[in-house]
Design an enzyme around this catalytic site. Structure first.
Site, mmCIF file in Angstrom:
data_model
loop_
_atom_site.group_PDB
_atom_site.id
_atom_site.type_symbol
_atom_site.label_atom_id
_atom_site.label_comp_id
_atom_site.label_asym_id
_atom_site.label_seq_id
_atom_site.Cartn_x
_atom_site.Cartn_y
_atom_site.Cartn_z
ATOM 1 N N ARG A 239 -28.663 19.822 -55.985
ATOM 2 C CA ARG A 239 -27.744 20.908 -55.651
ATOM 3 C C ARG A 239 -28.509 22.006 -54.920
ATOM 4 N NH1 ARG A 239 -24.320 17.741 -56.280
ATOM 5 N NH2 ARG A 239 -22.537 17.752 -57.713
ATOM 6 N N GLU A 268 -22.389 24.749 -47.926
ATOM 7 C CA GLU A 268 -21.942 23.396 -47.574
ATOM 8 C C GLU A 268 -20.437 23.393 -47.345
ATOM 9 O OE1 GLU A 268 -23.168 20.471 -50.385
ATOM 10 O OE2 GLU A 268 -25.290 20.973 -50.252
ATOM 11 N N HIS A 286 -25.743 16.200 -47.369
ATOM 12 C CA HIS A 286 -25.299 15.875 -48.721
ATOM 13 C C HIS A 286 -24.713 14.465 -48.767
ATOM 14 C CE1 HIS A 286 -24.202 18.037 -52.682
ATOM 15 N NE2 HIS A 286 -24.383 16.747 -52.900
#
Length: 319
Positions: A239, A268, A286
């Site tokens: 994360r 993000e 990601h």
């Protein structure tokens, strides 16, 4: 008896959607874009369950507005930091996730980032693609060797253990920090560190594989980076909130860290464009669990949880 209605805001794998439509009345969002707070609230009055992703935010405010019809949120993710679990529990809404099925895919990507940062993959790829490769010498493109190096893993859950297994194939010396020490059969010879600071001091490569919590948010700050060995490399496939990005940029520019491999960011989608000018920072959008096999497994795990719930059983992955 009418079949349960399920809202799916993101376009999941074809196999997942096929199975979902076989067993449920599915409402699939037309556009594959994050479900907004208003959409979530609106659909809670039309659906008995949802299969959201990390992109849908179930804050306390959203939870307080959900219609009583909604009974289960079967997340298509392992992380649940997008859900206010306490607020959802107060509304008697079951929340599940998809642990374990994405361990290997995420560990693979973390290892790719580690190798890419160590062996200057971004710079090398640019040189060859641009036609700039016109010489060679023993001092050209010298990087950092992974084989035999010390790997520190923060968070020895499923992904961390999968990464450790892969690291042993490279003859790496595996160290880890976890909330509690693992039993020997799970430790597999890795060296346990009671404190994060102790782990940092021996980590030629440091991989973050823990969840984002109030305790871990921003844990990799200037002081922590300073404790890492000169020339070490950070990998984050967990994360973005775990890392102070300004501090990371500083230690990269100062040369204290040789590089970084990042699959997640504070912002993000989008990432951090301040990193873009540094070719010793390898970046991915990601995509840790983004393999066809794992996407199917995640979707099926979410559906397994729905099946259990609507058959009157406790879902295996209930939180």
């Amino acid at each position: 008896m009418a079949r349960p209605v399920i809202w799916i805001p993101r376009h999941l794998s074809p196999a997942t959607l096929e199975r979902a439509r076989r067993d449920y009345d599915v409402i699939l969002k037309d556009q594959d874009t994050p479900g907004t707070a208003e959409e979530i609230v609106e659909m809670s009055a039309r659906a008995d369950g949802m299969i959201p992703c990390h992109s849908e935010q179930f804050t306390a405010e959203v939870a307080g507005r959900l219609d009583p019809r909604l009974k289960i949120i079967a997340n298509h993710s392992v992380g649940t930091d997008h859900c206010d679990l306490k607020a959802l529990k107060a509304r008697d809404i079951t929340v599940t996730n998809t642990p374990d099925v994405l361990n290997d895919a995420t560990a693979e990507l973390a290892f790719m980032l580690m190798l890419g940062a160590a062996r200057r993959a971004v710079e090398g790829d640019r040189i060859v693609r641009s036609g700039g490769w016109d010489s060679w010498s023993p001092s050209y493109m010298v990087g950092k060797q992974v084989t035999g190096a010390r790997l520190g893993i923060v968070g020895m859950g499923g992904v961390g253990r999968a990464l450790g297994r892969k690291a042993r194939g490279f003859d790496m010396e595996v160290h880890y920090h976890n909330r509690q020490r693992l039993p020997p059969d799970l430790e597999q010879g890795a060296s346990y560190h009671e404190t994060l600071d102790s782990l940092l001091e021996v980590s030629d490569f440091l991989s973050l594989n823990c969840p984002a919590t109030p305790e871990t948010t921003g844990m990799m700050n200037a002081d922590r980076f300073a404790r890492m060995p000169q020339g070490s490399i950070l990998v984050n496939a967990a994360r973005g909130a775990l890392v102070d990005e300004d501090a990371l940029l500083s230690v990269i520019e100062e040369g204290h860290l040789a590089g970084a491999g990042l699959d997640c960011f504070l912002t993000e989608p989008g990432g951090n464009q301040a990193f873009a000018g540094h070719e010793n920072i390898v970046m991915m959008p990601h995509a840790g669990s983004a393999t066809a096999k794992t996407r199917d497994a995640m979707g099926f795990c979410a559906l397994d949880n729905l099946d259990s719930f609507f058959s009157g059983d406790d879902p295996e992955d209930a939180l």
